[in-house]
Design a protein around this motif. Sequence first.
Motif, PDB file in Angstrom:
ATOM      1  N   ALA A   1      43.642  40.408  38.078  1.00  0.00           N
ATOM      2  CA  ALA A   1      42.633  39.351  37.995  1.00  0.00           C
ATOM      3  C   ALA A   1      42.633  38.298  38.905  1.00  0.00           C
ATOM      4  N   ASP A   2      41.401  38.292  38.922  1.00  0.00           N
ATOM      5  CA  ASP A   2      41.451  36.211  39.874  1.00  0.00           C
ATOM      6  C   ASP A   2      40.764  35.745  38.227  1.00  0.00           C
ATOM      7  N   ASN A   3      42.036  35.452  38.017  1.00  0.00           N
ATOM      8  CA  ASN A   3      41.744  34.069  36.741  1.00  0.00           C
ATOM      9  C   ASN A   3      42.356  32.208  37.161  1.00  0.00           C
ATOM     10  N   ARG A   4      42.201  32.094  38.609  1.00  0.00           N
ATOM     11  CA  ARG A   4      41.766  30.785  38.665  1.00  0.00           C
ATOM     12  C   ARG A   4      41.564  30.213  37.992  1.00  0.00           C
ATOM     13  N   LEU A   5      41.815  28.837  38.159  1.00  0.00           N
ATOM     14  CA  LEU A   5      40.839  28.127  36.981  1.00  0.00           C
ATOM     15  C   LEU A   5      40.136  27.058  38.097  1.00  0.00           C
ATOM     16  N   GLY A   6      39.096  26.307  37.360  1.00  0.00           N
ATOM     17  CA  GLY A   6      37.606  25.695  38.379  1.00  0.00           C
ATOM     18  C   GLY A   6      36.680  26.523  38.268  1.00  0.00           C
ATOM     19  N   LEU A   7      35.939  25.546  39.545  1.00  0.00           N
ATOM     20  CA  LEU A   7      34.625  26.483  39.920  1.00  0.00           C
ATOM     21  C   LEU A   7      35.099  27.395  40.635  1.00  0.00           C
ATOM     22  N   TRP A   8      34.274  28.646  40.249  1.00  0.00           N
ATOM     23  CA  TRP A   8      35.064  30.155  40.872  1.00  0.00           C
ATOM     24  C   TRP A   8      33.448  30.097  42.325  1.00  0.00           C
ATOM     25  N   VAL A   9      34.328  29.926  43.435  1.00  0.00           N
ATOM     26  CA  VAL A   9      33.175  30.565  44.663  1.00  0.00           C
ATOM     27  C   VAL A   9      32.792  31.334  45.980  1.00  0.00           C
ATOM     28  N   GLY A  10      32.898  32.045  44.350  1.00  0.00           N
ATOM     29  CA  GLY A  10      32.398  33.573  44.719  1.00  0.00           C
ATOM     30  C   GLY A  10      33.567  34.992  46.001  1.00  0.00           C
ATOM     31  N   VAL A  11      34.555  34.373  45.829  1.00  0.00           N
ATOM     32  CA  VAL A  11      35.475  35.098  46.629  1.00  0.00           C
ATOM     33  C   VAL A  11      37.047  35.170  45.125  1.00  0.00           C
ATOM     34  N   CYS A  12      36.952  36.712  45.708  1.00  0.00           N
ATOM     35  CA  CYS A  12      38.189  37.376  44.691  1.00  0.00           C
ATOM     36  C   CYS A  12      39.351  37.134  44.936  1.00  0.00           C
ATOM     37  N   GLU A  13      39.781  36.150  45.017  1.00  0.00           N
ATOM     38  CA  GLU A  13      41.418  36.409  45.153  1.00  0.00           C
ATOM     39  C   GLU A  13      42.303  36.527  44.348  1.00  0.00           C
ATOM     40  N   TYR A  14      42.904  37.496  43.754  1.00  0.00           N
ATOM     41  CA  TYR A  14      43.791  37.849  42.369  1.00  0.00           C
ATOM     42  C   TYR A  14      44.659  37.038  42.225  1.00  0.00           C
ATOM     43  N   ASN A  15      45.098  36.446  41.657  1.00  0.00           N
ATOM     44  CA  ASN A  15      47.176  36.226  41.625  1.00  0.00           C
ATOM     45  C   ASN A  15      47.703  36.639  40.205  1.00  0.00           C
ATOM     46  N   TYR A  16      47.068  38.042  39.694  1.00  0.00           N
ATOM     47  CA  TYR A  16      47.970  37.957  38.346  1.00  0.00           C
ATOM     48  C   TYR A  16      48.073  39.919  38.892  1.00  0.00           C
ATOM     49  N   TRP A  17      48.471  40.479  38.620  1.00  0.00           N
ATOM     50  CA  TRP A  17      48.848  42.173  38.644  1.00  0.00           C
ATOM     51  C   TRP A  17      49.510  43.071  38.015  1.00  0.00           C
TER      52      TRP A  17
ATOM     53  N   THR B   1      42.601  32.377  28.126  1.00  0.00           N
ATOM     54  CA  THR B   1      41.143  32.406  26.458  1.00  0.00           C
ATOM     55  C   THR B   1      40.103  32.346  28.422  1.00  0.00           C
ATOM     56  N   GLY B   2      39.342  33.492  27.662  1.00  0.00           N
ATOM     57  CA  GLY B   2      37.799  33.032  28.293  1.00  0.00           C
ATOM     58  C   GLY B   2      37.884  34.524  29.200  1.00  0.00           C
ATOM     59  N   SER B   3      36.994  34.251  30.153  1.00  0.00           N
ATOM     60  CA  SER B   3      37.198  35.576  30.739  1.00  0.00           C
ATOM     61  C   SER B   3      37.767  35.424  32.742  1.00  0.00           C
ATOM     62  N   SER B   4      38.259  36.375  32.621  1.00  0.00           N
ATOM     63  CA  SER B   4      38.827  36.170  34.377  1.00  0.00           C
ATOM     64  C   SER B   4      37.440  36.546  35.446  1.00  0.00           C
ATOM     65  N   ASN B   5      37.144  35.741  36.370  1.00  0.00           N
ATOM     66  CA  ASN B   5      36.871  35.712  37.549  1.00  0.00           C
ATOM     67  C   ASN B   5      36.483  37.100  38.025  1.00  0.00           C
ATOM     68  N   CYS B   6      36.813  38.069  38.034  1.00  0.00           N
ATOM     69  CA  CYS B   6      37.093  39.339  39.046  1.00  0.00           C
ATOM     70  C   CYS B   6      38.759  40.288  38.389  1.00  0.00           C
ATOM     71  N   MET B   7      37.601  41.524  37.838  1.00  0.00           N
ATOM     72  CA  MET B   7      38.850  42.342  37.876  1.00  0.00           C
ATOM     73  C   MET B   7      38.625  43.322  38.710  1.00  0.00           C
ATOM     74  N   GLY B   8      40.173  43.867  39.352  1.00  0.00           N
ATOM     75  CA  GLY B   8      39.954  45.121  40.410  1.00  0.00           C
ATOM     76  C   GLY B   8      40.747  45.697  40.787  1.00  0.00           C
ATOM     77  N   TRP B   9      41.052  47.506  40.658  1.00  0.00           N
ATOM     78  CA  TRP B   9      41.763  48.357  40.911  1.00  0.00           C
ATOM     79  C   TRP B   9      41.960  48.450  42.173  1.00  0.00           C
ATOM     80  N   PHE B  10      43.066  48.874  42.001  1.00  0.00           N
ATOM     81  CA  PHE B  10      44.379  49.107  43.645  1.00  0.00           C
ATOM     82  C   PHE B  10      45.318  50.462  43.266  1.00  0.00           C
ATOM     83  N   ARG B  11      44.873  50.795  44.555  1.00  0.00           N
ATOM     84  CA  ARG B  11      46.249  51.793  44.792  1.00  0.00           C
ATOM     85  C   ARG B  11      46.909  52.322  45.860  1.00  0.00           C
TER      86      ARG B  11
END
Length: 124
Positions: A98-114, A28-38
């Motif tokens: 996607a960076d879907n970590r819970l809690g306060l986002w501190v401005g760094v994308c750390e992707y935990n789902y691929w 639910t809600g939105s992720s912190n970051c979404m990214g594309w990689f190759r």
Amino acid sequence: QVRLVESGGGSVQAGGSLRLSCAASGYTGSSNCMGWFRQAPGKEREGVATLYTGGGNPIYADSMKGRFTISQDNAKKTVYLQMNSVKPEDTAMYYCAADNRLGLWVGVCEYNYWGQGTQVTVSS
């Protein structure tokens, strides 16, 4: 569980265009970051584009600037990568993350789902 499913890959001639899609579900809600990689065979994974869902300008790798555009449709929980003027060196497996970590986002994308990736092949 969070799931990311890419689509839109395929074969395209150099100079053509593709639009990749990444449909997200399982949260639910939105992720912190979404990214594309190759990643191409024998090469390391590289970042393509990053979108900050809270706002701000997306960022791109230098080789993609002016050619690729990342965007999102929040209602559909879908992220897109518009690829224009593609080149043979763009051939790779493309992944969304996607960076879907819970809690306060501190401005760094750390992707935990691929996602599992979608193949893009550019012919000359």
